[in-house]
Design a protein around this motif. Sequence first.
Motif, PDB file in Angstrom:
ATOM      1  N   SER A  39      43.980  46.180  43.307  1.00  9.08           N
ATOM      2  CA  SER A  39      43.896  45.371  42.517  1.00  9.08           C
ATOM      3  C   SER A  39      44.043  45.780  40.986  1.00  9.08           C
ATOM      4  O   SER A  39      44.490  45.002  40.179  1.00  9.08           O
ATOM      5  N   THR A  40      44.150  46.605  40.693  1.00  5.53           N
ATOM      6  CA  THR A  40      44.364  47.028  38.946  1.00  5.53           C
ATOM      7  C   THR A  40      46.721  47.188  39.088  1.00  5.53           C
ATOM      8  O   THR A  40      47.004  46.313  37.587  1.00  5.53           O
ATOM      9  N   ILE A  41      46.750  47.480  40.109  1.00  5.33           N
ATOM     10  CA  ILE A  41      48.516  47.030  39.882  1.00  5.33           C
ATOM     11  C   ILE A  41      49.399  46.135  40.251  1.00  5.33           C
ATOM     12  O   ILE A  41      49.979  45.616  39.582  1.00  5.33           O
ATOM     13  N   TYR A  42      48.624  45.940  41.188  1.00 13.22           N
ATOM     14  CA  TYR A  42      49.108  44.532  42.033  1.00 13.22           C
ATOM     15  C   TYR A  42      48.569  43.373  41.555  1.00 13.22           C
ATOM     16  O   TYR A  42      49.535  42.606  41.674  1.00 13.22           O
ATOM     17  N   GLY A  43      47.776  43.704  40.801  1.00 11.69           N
ATOM     18  CA  GLY A  43      46.654  42.286  40.485  1.00 11.69           C
ATOM     19  C   GLY A  43      47.622  41.279  39.701  1.00 11.69           C
ATOM     20  O   GLY A  43      47.492  40.536  39.305  1.00 11.69           O
ATOM     21  N   LYS A  44      48.557  42.202  38.216  1.00 13.80           N
ATOM     22  CA  LYS A  44      49.301  42.017  37.176  1.00 13.80           C
ATOM     23  C   LYS A  44      50.169  41.358  38.082  1.00 13.80           C
ATOM     24  O   LYS A  44      50.993  40.147  37.452  1.00 13.80           O
ATOM     25  N   ARG A  45      50.677  41.413  38.959  1.00 13.27           N
ATOM     26  CA  ARG A  45      51.905  40.906  39.164  1.00 13.27           C
ATOM     27  C   ARG A  45      51.708  39.498  40.039  1.00 13.27           C
ATOM     28  O   ARG A  45      52.379  38.990  40.458  1.00 13.27           O
ATOM     29  N   ILE A  46      50.154  39.773  41.073  1.00 17.99           N
ATOM     30  CA  ILE A  46      49.907  38.028  41.515  1.00 17.99           C
ATOM     31  C   ILE A  46      49.551  37.161  40.708  1.00 17.99           C
ATOM     32  O   ILE A  46      49.874  36.101  40.147  1.00 17.99           O
ATOM     33  N   ILE A  47      48.678  37.548  38.849  1.00 14.61           N
ATOM     34  CA  ILE A  47      48.867  36.894  38.363  1.00 14.61           C
ATOM     35  C   ILE A  47      49.705  36.749  37.292  1.00 14.61           C
ATOM     36  O   ILE A  47      49.673  34.879  37.305  1.00 14.61           O
ATOM     37  N   ASN A  48      50.806  36.686  37.511  1.00 14.80           N
ATOM     38  CA  ASN A  48      52.022  36.127  37.476  1.00 14.80           C
ATOM     39  C   ASN A  48      52.878  35.869  37.739  1.00 14.80           C
ATOM     40  O   ASN A  48      53.338  34.051  37.441  1.00 14.80           O
ATOM     41  N   PHE A  49      53.046  35.584  39.259  1.00 15.42           N
ATOM     42  CA  PHE A  49      53.062  35.202  39.882  1.00 15.42           C
ATOM     43  C   PHE A  49      52.639  33.616  39.996  1.00 15.42           C
ATOM     44  O   PHE A  49      52.562  32.861  40.099  1.00 15.42           O
ATOM     45  N   LEU A  50      51.004  33.879  40.319  1.00 11.95           N
ATOM     46  CA  LEU A  50      50.113  32.333  40.539  1.00 11.95           C
ATOM     47  C   LEU A  50      50.757  31.379  38.604  1.00 11.95           C
ATOM     48  O   LEU A  50      51.009  30.178  38.896  1.00 11.95           O
ATOM     49  N   ARG A  51      50.860  32.302  37.844  1.00  7.71           N
ATOM     50  CA  ARG A  51      51.387  31.364  36.300  1.00  7.71           C
ATOM     51  C   ARG A  51      52.631  31.033  36.474  1.00  7.71           C
ATOM     52  O   ARG A  51      52.993  29.776  36.494  1.00  7.71           O
ATOM     53  N   ASN A  52      53.833  31.795  37.349  1.00 12.41           N
ATOM     54  CA  ASN A  52      55.106  31.031  37.243  1.00 12.41           C
ATOM     55  C   ASN A  52      54.919  29.626  38.297  1.00 12.41           C
ATOM     56  O   ASN A  52      55.322  28.759  38.438  1.00 12.41           O
ATOM     57  N   PHE A 297      39.033  43.717  39.850  1.00 12.24           N
ATOM     58  CA  PHE A 297      39.500  42.352  39.609  1.00 12.24           C
ATOM     59  C   PHE A 297      38.842  42.217  37.918  1.00 12.24           C
ATOM     60  O   PHE A 297      40.044  41.410  36.907  1.00 12.24           O
ATOM     61  N   LEU A 298      37.855  42.695  37.695  1.00 12.50           N
ATOM     62  CA  LEU A 298      37.149  43.086  36.136  1.00 12.50           C
ATOM     63  C   LEU A 298      38.400  42.976  35.256  1.00 12.50           C
ATOM     64  O   LEU A 298      37.993  42.780  34.153  1.00 12.50           O
ATOM     65  N   TRP A 299      39.282  44.314  35.277  1.00  9.60           N
ATOM     66  CA  TRP A 299      40.681  44.598  34.528  1.00  9.60           C
ATOM     67  C   TRP A 299      41.265  43.587  34.215  1.00  9.60           C
ATOM     68  O   TRP A 299      41.131  43.238  33.216  1.00  9.60           O
ATOM     69  N   TYR A 300      41.094  42.485  34.641  1.00  9.19           N
ATOM     70  CA  TYR A 300      41.681  40.985  34.401  1.00  9.19           C
ATOM     71  C   TYR A 300      41.010  39.867  33.389  1.00  9.19           C
ATOM     72  O   TYR A 300      41.288  39.076  33.132  1.00  9.19           O
ATOM     73  N   ASN A 301      39.667  40.244  34.545  1.00  7.37           N
ATOM     74  CA  ASN A 301      38.825  38.956  34.359  1.00  7.37           C
ATOM     75  C   ASN A 301      38.076  38.989  33.467  1.00  7.37           C
ATOM     76  O   ASN A 301      37.033  38.427  32.889  1.00  7.37           O
ATOM     77  N   SER A 302      37.642  40.768  32.279  1.00  7.51           N
ATOM     78  CA  SER A 302      36.453  40.486  31.862  1.00  7.51           C
ATOM     79  C   SER A 302      37.412  39.842  30.178  1.00  7.51           C
ATOM     80  O   SER A 302      38.499  39.512  30.499  1.00  7.51           O
ATOM     81  N   TYR A 303      36.146  39.198  29.455  1.00  2.00           N
ATOM     82  CA  TYR A 303      36.750  38.929  28.121  1.00  2.00           C
ATOM     83  C   TYR A 303      37.567  39.272  27.328  1.00  2.00           C
ATOM     84  O   TYR A 303      37.403  41.057  27.150  1.00  2.00           O
ATOM     85  N   PRO A 304      38.949  38.335  27.410  1.00  2.00           N
ATOM     86  CA  PRO A 304      39.602  37.224  27.862  1.00  2.00           C
ATOM     87  C   PRO A 304      40.232  37.216  29.108  1.00  2.00           C
ATOM     88  O   PRO A 304      40.997  37.638  28.555  1.00  2.00           O
ATOM     89  N   ALA A 305      39.420  36.681  29.644  1.00  2.00           N
ATOM     90  CA  ALA A 305      40.375  36.172  30.652  1.00  2.00           C
ATOM     91  C   ALA A 305      41.917  36.321  30.998  1.00  2.00           C
ATOM     92  O   ALA A 305      42.034  35.003  31.044  1.00  2.00           O
ATOM     93  N   SER A 306      42.451  36.853  31.609  1.00  2.00           N
ATOM     94  CA  SER A 306      43.766  36.663  32.096  1.00  2.00           C
ATOM     95  C   SER A 306      43.967  35.739  33.111  1.00  2.00           C
ATOM     96  O   SER A 306      45.717  35.400  33.924  1.00  2.00           O
ATOM     97  N   VAL A 307      43.088  36.490  34.475  1.00  2.00           N
ATOM     98  CA  VAL A 307      42.959  34.932  35.217  1.00  2.00           C
ATOM     99  C   VAL A 307      41.531  34.598  36.330  1.00  2.00           C
ATOM    100  O   VAL A 307      40.369  35.544  35.404  1.00  2.00           O
ATOM    101  N   PHE A 308      41.361  34.176  36.398  1.00  5.11           N
ATOM    102  CA  PHE A 308      39.828  32.839  37.501  1.00  5.11           C
ATOM    103  C   PHE A 308      40.235  33.636  37.939  1.00  5.11           C
ATOM    104  O   PHE A 308      40.935  33.226  39.635  1.00  5.11           O
ATOM    105  N   MET A 309      39.087  34.029  39.603  1.00  7.37           N
ATOM    106  CA  MET A 309      38.561  34.283  40.678  1.00  7.37           C
ATOM    107  C   MET A 309      38.552  32.404  41.410  1.00  7.37           C
ATOM    108  O   MET A 309      39.064  32.938  42.644  1.00  7.37           O
ATOM    109  N   GLY A 310      38.642  31.836  41.045  1.00  4.85           N
ATOM    110  CA  GLY A 310      37.926  30.258  41.728  1.00  4.85           C
ATOM    111  C   GLY A 310      37.865  30.810  42.215  1.00  4.85           C
ATOM    112  O   GLY A 310      36.986  31.791  43.223  1.00  4.85           O
ATOM    113  N   ASP A 311      37.199  29.234  42.999  1.00  6.76           N
ATOM    114  CA  ASP A 311      37.133  29.112  44.705  1.00  6.76           C
ATOM    115  C   ASP A 311      37.142  30.482  45.558  1.00  6.76           C
ATOM    116  O   ASP A 311      36.729  30.997  46.695  1.00  6.76           O
ATOM    117  N   THR A 312      38.035  30.508  45.575  1.00 10.85           N
ATOM    118  CA  THR A 312      38.603  30.993  46.331  1.00 10.85           C
ATOM    119  C   THR A 312      38.005  32.723  46.914  1.00 10.85           C
ATOM    120  O   THR A 312      37.601  33.768  47.685  1.00 10.85           O
TER     121      THR A 312
END
Length: 410
Positions: A39-52, A297-312
């Motif tokens: 979640s911490t290592i690959y989480g960043k890659r997933i966030i970048n993919f979602l941003r792209n 997930f909190l590594w990226y979702n803590s304030y200020p959030a880099s990603v939201f979990m959404g309904d997913t």
Amino acid sequence: MLYYLFEYLDKTLDVPGTGVFQYITFRSALALMLSLLLSTIYGKRIINFLRNQQVGETVRELGLQGQNEKAGTPTMGGLIIIFATLVPVLLFARLHNIYIVLLIVTTLWMGTIGFIDDYIKIFKKDKEGLKGIFKVIGQVGLGIIVGAVLYFNPAVTVRTDTGRTDIFKAGINTTVVLPVAAEEKSTATTIPFVKNNEFDYAEILAWTGEGYEKWAWLIFIPVVIFIITAVSNGANLTDGIDGLAAGTSAVSVLALGIFTFVSGNIIFSNYLNIMYIPNSGEMTVFISAFVGALIGFLWYNSYPASVFMGDTGSLTIGGIIAVLAIAVRKELLIPLLCGIFLVENFSVVLQVSYFKFTKKRYGEGRRIFLMSPLHHHYQKKGYHESKIVTRFWIVAIMLAILSIVTLKLR
């Protein structure tokens, strides 16, 4: 998968050290560490993919401080939680265990419903997302599956003490005397804070006469449907500010992990005088992976959030918590254990009901809270997001401790 590999190496080839994979505690620790890493290592890659892919949050104007700054933040971050949970489970859990199968199905089922909802919001530009009726149909469908499996599957049993005892060696010069575990199908559950605290849903039909037990599914399955729907919606409403849903859920799941471990261990369950649920201890591996995914997930979702979990993420979290509580026969403890979800839910129900009532009676709608769900009320009062989240976490920890205390407080 690795469980079966090491089981083969241990029992067939007798490779030294491979037998450690038979221990739930060892596999749970591995699952926790791996989910944290994923979640911490690959989480960043997933966030970048979602941003792209321009999977950004569309923020409705609610007049909340700092709200506009969140516009465009990637959502669907629940994919991180699902990915970081399922990979360790597939590697370290016994996949033929019926409870593990149910939890995997729950994760994929609720994750799919949440994903469709987020997809409609983002790519179809429909802020309402998946229509409520279809969400409910999905939740009811999962409830039917879970309820039917727990009721009809022969592998789902509980212990009935027969009064006979077994004596076996537990160590050097040590013996343990335990009741013989006569396993049986049952719809019994646990009532917190009550002595002799087992309640059987079948007893509700006792008035119908002899043979009423075979119709217990008419009560049990609707109860399962209600719990899954209520808890998943509660988690969905709680997901409103950075780190709130993930943090409070991690606390609740960790408490459920303790219940699961002791309920699935005949020695601990006998010592604590609680219901022994054969094979349920394997859920500890899933819970460990899930807790690791939530914390990571909190590594990226803590304030200020880099990603939201959404309904997913939020629907998946609620569904998993509900199924865990039902499987370990602690569903009646949910109002206490998931008190944050309950209060968030009630704040919306009270707000809407009171507004409609006052509008009908006085011609003008009035409100109990400045805004609902409850966390937005405190935002309107000027509290910073971090303060609100931290205090909700503290309350969640207190509720979790009080829930665990029910093991002996009756």
